[in-house]
Design a protein around this motif. Structure first.
Motif, PDB file in Angstrom:
ATOM      1  N   ASP A 112       0.830  -1.214   0.000  1.00 40.93           N
ATOM      2  CA  ASP A 112       0.000   0.000   0.000  1.00 40.93           C
ATOM      3  C   ASP A 112       0.858   1.255   0.000  1.00 40.93           C
ATOM      4  OD1 ASP A 112      -2.242  -1.622   0.053  1.00 40.93           O
ATOM      5  OD2 ASP A 112      -2.718  -1.236   2.166  1.00 40.93           O
ATOM      6  N   GLU A 113       1.922   1.249   0.783  1.00 40.84           N
ATOM      7  CA  GLU A 113       2.803   2.414   0.830  1.00 40.84           C
ATOM      8  C   GLU A 113       3.539   2.608  -0.493  1.00 40.84           C
ATOM      9  OE1 GLU A 113       2.836   4.852   2.931  1.00 40.84           O
ATOM     10  OE2 GLU A 113       1.330   3.836   4.147  1.00 40.84           O
ATOM     11  N   LEU A 114       3.945   1.504  -1.115  1.00 44.65           N
ATOM     12  CA  LEU A 114       4.598   1.604  -2.416  1.00 44.65           C
ATOM     13  C   LEU A 114       3.647   2.203  -3.451  1.00 44.65           C
ATOM     14  CD1 LEU A 114       6.977   1.155  -4.301  1.00 44.65           C
ATOM     15  CD2 LEU A 114       6.155  -1.200  -4.634  1.00 44.65           C
ATOM     16  N   ALA A 115       2.401   1.794  -3.445  1.00 45.46           N
ATOM     17  CA  ALA A 115       1.411   2.347  -4.375  1.00 45.46           C
ATOM     18  C   ALA A 115       1.228   3.844  -4.136  1.00 45.46           C
ATOM     19  CB  ALA A 115       0.076   1.607  -4.223  1.00 45.46           C
ATOM     20  N   ARG A 116       1.154   4.239  -2.876  1.00 43.16           N
ATOM     21  CA  ARG A 116       0.992   5.661  -2.538  1.00 43.16           C
ATOM     22  C   ARG A 116       2.198   6.466  -3.014  1.00 43.16           C
ATOM     23  NH1 ARG A 116       2.591   9.041   1.292  1.00 43.16           N
ATOM     24  NH2 ARG A 116       3.689   7.450   2.490  1.00 43.16           N
ATOM     25  N   LEU A 117       3.391   5.944  -2.777  1.00 43.11           N
ATOM     26  CA  LEU A 117       4.607   6.637  -3.189  1.00 43.11           C
ATOM     27  C   LEU A 117       4.743   6.703  -4.708  1.00 43.11           C
ATOM     28  CD1 LEU A 117       7.106   5.253  -0.540  1.00 43.11           C
ATOM     29  CD2 LEU A 117       6.251   7.605  -0.724  1.00 43.11           C
ATOM     30  N   THR A 118       4.290   5.669  -5.389  1.00 43.52           N
ATOM     31  CA  THR A 118       4.338   5.667  -6.851  1.00 43.52           C
ATOM     32  C   THR A 118       3.454   6.782  -7.417  1.00 43.52           C
ATOM     33  OG1 THR A 118       4.841   3.308  -6.895  1.00 43.52           O
ATOM     34  CG2 THR A 118       3.942   4.255  -8.913  1.00 43.52           C
ATOM     35  N   CYS A 119       2.276   6.975  -6.830  1.00 43.06           N
ATOM     36  CA  CYS A 119       1.406   8.085  -7.245  1.00 43.06           C
ATOM     37  C   CYS A 119       2.074   9.426  -6.982  1.00 43.06           C
ATOM     38  CB  CYS A 119       0.061   8.017  -6.523  1.00 43.06           C
ATOM     39  SG  CYS A 119      -1.009   6.688  -7.087  1.00 43.06           S
ATOM     40  N   GLN A 120       2.695   9.565  -5.829  1.00 41.85           N
ATOM     41  CA  GLN A 120       3.400  10.808  -5.501  1.00 41.85           C
ATOM     42  C   GLN A 120       4.538  11.056  -6.485  1.00 41.85           C
ATOM     43  OE1 GLN A 120       4.702  10.708  -1.431  1.00 41.85           O
ATOM     44  NE2 GLN A 120       2.683  11.178  -0.631  1.00 41.85           N
ATOM     45  N   LYS A 121       5.232   9.988  -6.860  1.00 41.80           N
ATOM     46  CA  LYS A 121       6.338  10.107  -7.806  1.00 41.80           C
ATOM     47  C   LYS A 121       5.829  10.633  -9.143  1.00 41.80           C
ATOM     48  CE  LYS A 121       9.747   7.270 -10.230  1.00 41.80           C
ATOM     49  NZ  LYS A 121      10.223   5.910 -10.452  1.00 41.80           N
ATOM     50  N   GLN A 122       4.683  10.129  -9.590  1.00 44.12           N
ATOM     51  CA  GLN A 122       4.104  10.591 -10.849  1.00 44.12           C
ATOM     52  C   GLN A 122       3.728  12.067 -10.763  1.00 44.12           C
ATOM     53  OE1 GLN A 122       0.985   7.702 -11.262  1.00 44.12           O
ATOM     54  NE2 GLN A 122       2.345   6.157 -12.139  1.00 44.12           N
ATOM     55  N   ASP A 123       3.135  12.469  -9.650  1.00 39.49           N
ATOM     56  CA  ASP A 123       2.785  13.879  -9.453  1.00 39.49           C
ATOM     57  C   ASP A 123       4.034  14.751  -9.431  1.00 39.49           C
ATOM     58  OD1 ASP A 123       0.127  13.099  -9.281  1.00 39.49           O
ATOM     59  OD2 ASP A 123       0.048  13.231  -7.082  1.00 39.49           O
ATOM     60  N   LEU A 124       5.057  14.288  -8.750  1.00 35.88           N
ATOM     61  CA  LEU A 124       6.314  15.029  -8.678  1.00 35.88           C
ATOM     62  C   LEU A 124       6.944  15.156 -10.060  1.00 35.88           C
ATOM     63  CD1 LEU A 124       8.425  16.426  -6.896  1.00 35.88           C
ATOM     64  CD2 LEU A 124       9.415  14.177  -6.463  1.00 35.88           C
ATOM     65  N   GLN A 125       6.926  14.083 -10.829  1.00 30.64           N
ATOM     66  CA  GLN A 125       7.497  14.116 -12.170  1.00 30.64           C
ATOM     67  C   GLN A 125       6.738  15.094 -13.060  1.00 30.64           C
ATOM     68  OE1 GLN A 125      10.469  12.521 -13.142  1.00 30.64           O
ATOM     69  NE2 GLN A 125      10.183  14.097 -14.705  1.00 30.64           N
ATOM     70  N   ALA A 126       5.423  15.149 -12.930  1.00 27.74           N
ATOM     71  CA  ALA A 126       4.634  16.112 -13.710  1.00 27.74           C
ATOM     72  C   ALA A 126       5.026  17.545 -13.360  1.00 27.74           C
ATOM     73  CB  ALA A 126       3.141  15.882 -13.485  1.00 27.74           C
ATOM     74  N   THR A 127       5.248  17.809 -12.093  1.00 28.27           N
ATOM     75  CA  THR A 127       5.669  19.142 -11.658  1.00 28.27           C
ATOM     76  C   THR A 127       7.057  19.464 -12.182  1.00 28.27           C
ATOM     77  OG1 THR A 127       4.304  18.959  -9.681  1.00 28.27           O
ATOM     78  CG2 THR A 127       6.059  20.616  -9.638  1.00 28.27           C
ATOM     79  N   ILE A 128       7.962  18.509 -12.110  1.00 28.35           N
ATOM     80  CA  ILE A 128       9.318  18.705 -12.644  1.00 28.35           C
ATOM     81  C   ILE A 128       9.254  19.027 -14.125  1.00 28.35           C
ATOM     82  CG2 ILE A 128      11.474  17.488 -13.206  1.00 28.35           C
ATOM     83  CD1 ILE A 128      11.151  16.044 -10.451  1.00 28.35           C
ATOM     84  N   ASN A 129       8.437  18.296 -14.857  1.00 25.72           N
ATOM     85  CA  ASN A 129       8.298  18.547 -16.293  1.00 25.72           C
ATOM     86  C   ASN A 129       7.787  19.960 -16.567  1.00 25.72           C
ATOM     87  OD1 ASN A 129       9.150  15.918 -16.717  1.00 25.72           O
ATOM     88  ND2 ASN A 129       7.095  15.124 -17.115  1.00 25.72           N
ATOM     89  N   GLN A 130       6.797  20.397 -15.804  1.00 27.31           N
ATOM     90  CA  GLN A 130       6.258  21.756 -15.968  1.00 27.31           C
ATOM     91  C   GLN A 130       7.336  22.805 -15.710  1.00 27.31           C
ATOM     92  OE1 GLN A 130       3.207  23.270 -16.681  1.00 27.31           O
ATOM     93  NE2 GLN A 130       2.432  21.307 -17.406  1.00 27.31           N
ATOM     94  N   LEU A 131       8.096  22.606 -14.647  1.00 23.35           N
ATOM     95  CA  LEU A 131       9.157  23.573 -14.317  1.00 23.35           C
ATOM     96  C   LEU A 131      10.235  23.586 -15.393  1.00 23.35           C
ATOM     97  CD1 LEU A 131       9.470  22.954 -10.486  1.00 23.35           C
ATOM     98  CD2 LEU A 131       8.605  25.023 -11.607  1.00 23.35           C
ATOM     99  N   GLN A 132      10.597  22.428 -15.905  1.00 23.67           N
ATOM    100  CA  GLN A 132      11.603  22.384 -16.973  1.00 23.67           C
ATOM    101  C   GLN A 132      11.117  23.101 -18.220  1.00 23.67           C
ATOM    102  OE1 GLN A 132      12.217  18.099 -17.073  1.00 23.67           O
ATOM    103  NE2 GLN A 132      14.126  18.287 -15.900  1.00 23.67           N
ATOM    104  N   GLN A 133       9.843  22.917 -18.559  1.00 21.81           N
ATOM    105  CA  GLN A 133       9.285  23.612 -19.723  1.00 21.81           C
ATOM    106  C   GLN A 133       9.288  25.123 -19.509  1.00 21.81           C
ATOM    107  OE1 GLN A 133       5.400  21.932 -20.454  1.00 21.81           O
ATOM    108  NE2 GLN A 133       6.237  19.902 -20.907  1.00 21.81           N
TER     109      GLN A 133
END
Length: 117
Positions: free
Chosen positions: A85-106
């Motif tokens: 369950d914790e791995l699933a939660r962290l995986t979702c957070q990782k995806q959200d973080l990656q989306a934010t990183i992508n926005q900032l890079q753009q």
């Protein structure tokens, strides 16, 4: 190993280590003459808990996991579910973080190209 040595090794305070034990995040540490004597298995628990706390896994969840561990092999499925369950939660957070990183890079690239004043 003494508490001061463990604290230094893991970049924690002695207060934090005592809290980990008191809150049930790690199994009770053996005492010799009233002083904690950390063994290799204790160090493995501390490394695990420190890692889990760095990603904000709740104290309550970790205490439950530790209690189940101490209750024996029959709790293996429950312990596995907690980790899953914790791995699933962290995986979702990782995806959200990656989306934010992508926005900032753009956005930074747009600045670098002179598209933003």
């Amino acid at each position: 190993m003494k508490i001061s040595e463990v604290a230094q090794k893991y970049h924690l305070t002695a207060v934090t280590l005592r809290y980990y034990e008191r809150a049930g995040l790690i199994p009770p540490v053996e005492r010799v003459g009233g002083k904690r004597n950390y063994r290799e298995t204790d160090l493995q628990w501390i490394a695990f808990i420190k890692c889990m706390r760095q990603v904000r896994i709740p104290v309550k969840t970790l205490a439950e996991y530790t209690k189940l561990f101490m209750d024996g092999c029959q709790t293996k499925p429950l312990r596995r579910k907690i980790l899953s369950d914790e791995l699933a939660r962290l995986t979702c957070q990782k995806q959200d973080l990656q989306a934010t990183i992508n926005q900032l890079q753009q956005k930074l690239s747009a600045y670098d190209r002179g598209e933003i004043d």
